[in-house]
Design a protein around this motif. Structure first.
Motif, short mmCIF file in Angstrom:
data_model
loop_
_atom_site.label_atom_id
_atom_site.label_comp_id
_atom_site.label_asym_id
_atom_site.label_seq_id
_atom_site.Cartn_x
_atom_site.Cartn_y
_atom_site.Cartn_z
N VAL A 1 44.55 43.76 29.26
CA VAL A 1 43.75 44.91 29.69
C VAL A 1 44.66 45.90 30.40
CG1 VAL A 1 41.82 45.68 31.14
CG2 VAL A 1 41.70 43.46 29.96
N LEU A 2 44.63 47.14 29.96
CA LEU A 2 45.38 48.21 30.60
C LEU A 2 44.38 49.22 31.18
CD1 LEU A 2 48.30 49.01 28.11
CD2 LEU A 2 48.28 47.41 30.03
N ALA A 3 44.44 49.41 32.49
CA ALA A 3 43.53 50.34 33.16
C ALA A 3 44.24 51.63 33.51
CB ALA A 3 42.98 49.69 34.44
N LEU A 4 43.51 52.74 33.39
CA LEU A 4 44.04 54.04 33.79
C LEU A 4 43.72 54.26 35.27
CD1 LEU A 4 43.84 54.29 30.64
CD2 LEU A 4 43.50 56.74 30.99
N PRO A 5 44.75 54.32 36.13
CA PRO A 5 44.49 54.52 37.55
C PRO A 5 44.22 56.01 37.85
CG PRO A 5 46.85 54.27 37.17
CD PRO A 5 46.17 54.07 35.86
N ARG A 6 43.44 56.24 38.90
CA ARG A 6 42.99 55.17 39.77
C ARG A 6 41.63 54.62 39.32
NH1 ARG A 6 44.70 59.29 43.64
NH2 ARG A 6 46.61 58.70 44.75
N GLY A 7 40.78 55.49 38.77
CA GLY A 7 39.38 55.14 38.52
C GLY A 7 39.14 53.98 37.59
N GLY A 8 40.06 53.71 36.68
CA GLY A 8 39.85 52.64 35.72
C GLY A 8 40.16 51.25 36.26
N VAL A 9 40.85 51.18 37.40
CA VAL A 9 41.31 49.88 37.90
C VAL A 9 40.16 48.97 38.34
CG1 VAL A 9 42.80 48.72 39.59
CG2 VAL A 9 43.56 50.83 38.49
N PRO A 10 39.14 49.45 39.07
CA PRO A 10 38.03 48.55 39.41
C PRO A 10 37.34 47.98 38.17
CG PRO A 10 37.88 50.58 40.69
CD PRO A 10 38.93 50.79 39.65
N LEU A 11 37.23 48.78 37.12
CA LEU A 11 36.62 48.28 35.88
C LEU A 11 37.53 47.25 35.22
CD1 LEU A 11 35.79 51.57 36.12
CD2 LEU A 11 34.43 50.88 34.16
N GLY A 12 38.83 47.52 35.22
CA GLY A 12 39.77 46.58 34.64
C GLY A 12 39.72 45.23 35.32
N LEU A 13 39.57 45.25 36.65
CA LEU A 13 39.49 44.00 37.40
C LEU A 13 38.25 43.20 37.00
CD1 LEU A 13 40.57 42.16 39.60
CD2 LEU A 13 39.40 43.59 41.30
N GLU A 14 37.13 43.88 36.79
CA GLU A 14 35.92 43.17 36.36
C GLU A 14 36.09 42.61 34.95
OE1 GLU A 14 33.47 42.43 38.44
OE2 GLU A 14 34.78 43.44 39.88
N LEU A 15 36.80 43.33 34.09
CA LEU A 15 37.06 42.82 32.74
C LEU A 15 37.88 41.54 32.77
CD1 LEU A 15 35.84 45.50 31.69
CD2 LEU A 15 37.76 45.65 30.09
N VAL A 16 38.91 41.51 33.61
CA VAL A 16 39.77 40.33 33.59
C VAL A 16 39.08 39.12 34.22
CG1 VAL A 16 41.84 41.76 33.64
CG2 VAL A 16 40.97 40.85 35.78
N ARG A 17 38.10 39.34 35.10
CA ARG A 17 37.33 38.21 35.63
C ARG A 17 36.61 37.47 34.50
NH1 ARG A 17 37.05 38.98 41.22
NH2 ARG A 17 36.83 41.16 41.90
N VAL A 18 36.09 38.23 33.55
CA VAL A 18 35.31 37.65 32.46
C VAL A 18 36.20 37.22 31.30
CG1 VAL A 18 33.55 38.15 30.70
CG2 VAL A 18 33.23 38.94 33.06
N LEU A 19 37.16 38.06 30.95
CA LEU A 19 37.96 37.81 29.76
C LEU A 19 39.11 36.84 30.01
CD1 LEU A 19 38.19 41.43 28.26
CD2 LEU A 19 36.37 39.73 28.06
N LYS A 20 39.45 36.63 31.29
CA LYS A 20 40.59 35.76 31.65
C LYS A 20 41.88 36.27 30.99
CE LYS A 20 37.85 32.82 33.79
NZ LYS A 20 36.55 33.52 33.60
N ALA A 21 42.04 37.59 31.05
CA ALA A 21 43.21 38.25 30.46
C ALA A 21 44.02 38.90 31.58
CB ALA A 21 42.78 39.30 29.44
N PRO A 22 45.30 39.13 31.38
CA PRO A 22 46.09 39.84 32.39
C PRO A 22 45.71 41.31 32.47
CG PRO A 22 47.41 39.43 30.42
CD PRO A 22 46.11 38.71 30.23
N LEU A 23 45.93 41.89 33.65
CA LEU A 23 45.65 43.31 33.87
C LEU A 23 46.94 44.03 34.22
CD1 LEU A 23 43.64 45.70 34.40
CD2 LEU A 23 43.54 44.91 36.78
N ASP A 24 47.15 45.18 33.58
CA ASP A 24 48.26 46.05 33.96
C ASP A 24 47.76 47.48 33.91
OD1 ASP A 24 50.96 47.10 34.48
OD2 ASP A 24 51.63 45.11 33.85
N LEU A 25 48.65 48.41 34.12
CA LEU A 25 48.27 49.82 34.21
C LEU A 25 48.79 50.63 33.04
CD1 LEU A 25 49.10 50.40 37.99
CD2 LEU A 25 46.88 49.84 36.99
N MET A 26 48.05 51.65 32.66
CA MET A 26 48.52 52.68 31.74
C MET A 26 48.56 53.97 32.55
SD MET A 26 49.61 54.33 29.21
CE MET A 26 49.94 52.90 28.19
#
Length: 218
Positions: free
Chosen positions: A29-54
């Motif tokens: 999961v790649l989140a666009l900061p800043r606003g996308g990061v809280p959503l990315g964190l919720e995605l990785v809780r469910v998907l069990k995938a790593p999170l990084d930034l774009m």
């Protein structure tokens, strides 16, 4: 259509619609900061995938910075030629804005990630997430930056976007997951009860939490 309570709720709902990607070793999961990061964190809780930034920066028209004349990411630039021509933007003015935004990209990369190496995206399933899409300029440069690294597939995941903006992404990504597509669209924040701006410290804390979640999953 009822607005989302906040970015966390939007992220949880988005994660539910993407649960078919859960527990896959090739997903990132790649989140666009800043606003996308809280959503990315919720995605990785469910998907069990790593999170990084774009990391992407809008190129705002001088004096009217909210109006995007383009956007930049690492090694990629997308321009809105209609805005550039319509506002009479000179090459010199464009480059001045681009230099300033490139400096901010580099500052954020250092602040958010330190010296951590960027993830390899080749042959992976990349889920790009943000808190919404307005014109699409910022997300388009993100998609093109990811595509240049030859991923197996790209999923565009946002809670809200106008149909006209999503249409431009159909040939650029492999899947679009968008929870609301209102025809009458004036601002992303209008679709959230709480659209408070995030600061750098909040982003860093969320990325640290995502790393801890990834460690628990190993």
């Amino acid at each position: 259509m009822t607005p989302f309570e906040n970015r966390v709720e939007a992220g949880r709902l988005l994660a539910q619609s993407l649960d078919d990607y859960a527990d896959r070793q090739d997903v990132i999961v790649l989140a666009l900061p800043r606003g996308g990061v809280p959503l990315g964190l919720e995605l990785v809780r469910v998907l069990k995938a790593p999170l990084d930034l774009m990391l992407v920066r809008k190129l705002g028209v001088p004096g009217h910075e909210e109006l995007a004349m383009g956007a930049i990411a690492s090694g990629v630039r997308v321009l809105n030629d209609d805005v550039v021509r319509g506002c009479g933007i000179t090459d010199e003015a464009l480059e001045e804005v681009a230099r300033a935004e490139q400096a901010e990209l580099e500052r954020r990369a250092k602040r958010y990630r330190g010296d951590k190496p960027w993830p390899k995206l080749q042959d992976r399933c990349v889920i790009l997430v943000d808190d919404g899409i307005a014109t699409g300029a910022t997300m388009e440069v993100a998609v093109r930056a990811v595509r240049a690294q030859k991923p197996a597939s790209i999923v565009l995941a946002v809670p809200v976007a106008p149909p006209s903006s999503l249409h431009r992404f159909a040939p650029l990504v492999d899947r679009i997951e968008c929870l609301m597509t209102p025809e009458s669209f004036w601002a992303i924040g209008a679709w959230y009860q709480d659209f408070s701006q995030l600061n750098d410290d909040q982003v860093i804390a969320m990325m640290r939490e995502a790393e801890e979640l990834a460690g628990e999953g190993r």
